[in-house]
Write a protein that holds these residues in place. Structure first.
Motif, short mmCIF file in Angstrom:
data_model
loop_
_atom_site.label_atom_id
_atom_site.label_comp_id
_atom_site.label_asym_id
_atom_site.label_seq_id
_atom_site.Cartn_x
_atom_site.Cartn_y
_atom_site.Cartn_z
N TYR A 212 100.59 -98.97 42.14
CA TYR A 212 101.76 -98.77 41.11
C TYR A 212 102.41 -97.60 40.97
N LYS A 213 103.55 -97.78 40.97
CA LYS A 213 104.30 -96.49 40.78
C LYS A 213 105.20 -96.22 39.47
N VAL B 263 112.17 -98.55 43.10
CA VAL B 263 110.74 -99.00 43.09
C VAL B 263 110.95 -100.61 42.87
N LYS B 264 109.81 -101.26 43.68
CA LYS B 264 110.23 -102.76 43.54
C LYS B 264 109.23 -103.32 42.37
N ARG C 129 99.38 -88.16 39.39
CA ARG C 129 99.30 -88.84 40.72
C ARG C 129 100.72 -89.29 41.38
N GLY C 130 101.53 -89.04 40.61
CA GLY C 130 102.98 -89.37 40.96
C GLY C 130 103.54 -90.74 40.26
N LEU D 161 116.41 -99.48 35.90
CA LEU D 161 115.89 -98.37 36.12
C LEU D 161 114.91 -98.09 37.47
N CYS D 162 114.34 -99.30 37.67
CA CYS D 162 113.62 -99.31 38.95
C CYS D 162 114.52 -99.41 40.06
N ASN D 163 115.57 -100.11 40.06
CA ASN D 163 116.65 -100.00 41.13
C ASN D 163 117.12 -98.62 41.37
N ILE D 164 117.11 -97.77 40.15
CA ILE D 164 117.55 -96.38 40.30
C ILE D 164 116.51 -95.65 40.81
N LEU D 165 115.04 -95.82 40.46
CA LEU D 165 114.02 -95.21 40.95
C LEU D 165 113.56 -95.62 42.68
#
Length: 275
Positions: A3-4, A214-215, A35-36, A208-212
């Motif tokens: 998970y991100k 992240v799926k 852990r990022g 926000l996930c689109n910007i980052l």
């Protein structure tokens, strides 16, 4: 699955019944960040209030506020997404609220506008006493909300109606839901909240996930109420609080401990850090 992103609701979730973040929750969240993993606060509150708690975590976290109507980086210098209520729709909502004699307040990103000196308004005044500088919330009690949004030319991201009489509240919610161009959700037993059509925490989290980059499968969402369900539907893992409302718990993949039992920290340990 690695998970991100972890999106965390505030009231009833990250905050305990004293509206504080426990040391256990802080510690686990900081471990996840090291852990990022990107931590995101997702609240129905005004942005300024989310900012105060974000500072308490001691990490860099984007803030989804006003139920997804306004998203910014932590210091407020970069607006990542916003979707305000159009003026003409806001005026219609105010009009129906006035006809029914309902109390309501509404927000832009940093000002709490109230239609009366109620317990909700006084609570904001009291909270301000312990805050400094940019953490303080601007509070305005207004007689004519329509004039405010017309003359001040401000964005309104959320309108909250509060009524302890459940039958009256539900009857009014049904009536106002007939208006076109709005989205409705509840964050507490005695309220419901009106946003622009399509606005939700889940929509904001997706943007926000689109910007980052992240799926959705890489996202964990943790919440306790109806307004968190849109995040549950978007995320790869949805976690409801044991103290949450039934509809939220039924919509989640798993249920963690209560907000007074470090439910957020326990869930992150169990499903993210130790998985």
């Amino acid at each position: 699955m690695r998970y991100k992103v972890i999106a965390i609701d505030m009231d009833g979730t990250l905050l305990n019944s004293k509206e504080r973040i426990s040391e256990k929750n802080k510690d686990v969240i900081r471990k996840a960040e090291k852990r990022g993993i990107k931590i995101v606060l997702a609240t129905g509150r005004i942005f300024t209030s989310g900012l105060h708690y974000a500072k308490g975590l001691g990490i860099d976290t984007p803030i989804i506020s006003c139920n997804g109507g306004y998203v910014s980086n932590q210091d407020g210098s970069q607006v990542l997404y916003k979707n305000p209520i159009p003026t003409e729709i806001g005026e219609k909502v105010f009009e129906v609220g006035k006809e029914e004699g309902m109390y309501y307040h509404f927000y832009n990103e940093n000002t709490f506008f109230s239609t009366g000196m109620t317990k909700a308004t006084l609570k904001y005044y009291e909270n301000n006493q312990s805050l400094q500088g940019k953490d303080k919330i601007n509070i305005e009690v207004v007689d004519n909300p329509v004039e405010v949004i017309r003359n001040k030319n401000i964005d309104i991201f959320k309108i909250t109606f509060i009524e302890d009489d459940k039958d009256k509240l539900m009857s009014f919610r049904e009536k106002i839901s007939r208006l076109n161009g709005i989205e409705i959700a509840s964050s507490w037993y005695n309220n419901f909240e009106v946003m622009n059509e399509g606005v939700s925490k889940g929509t904001a989290l997706r943007e926000l996930c689109n910007i980052l980059g992240v799926k959705k499968e890489e996202v964990v969402a943790i919440g306790d109420n109806e307004n968190d369900i849109s995040m549950f539907r978007f995320s790869g893992l949805s976690v409801a609080m044991k103290n949450g409302v039934e509809i939220a718990k039924k919509s989640a993949d798993v249920i963690t401990d209560t907000n007074d039992e470090n439910g957020v920290g326990n869930a992150i340990e169990r499903y993210v850090l130790n998985n």
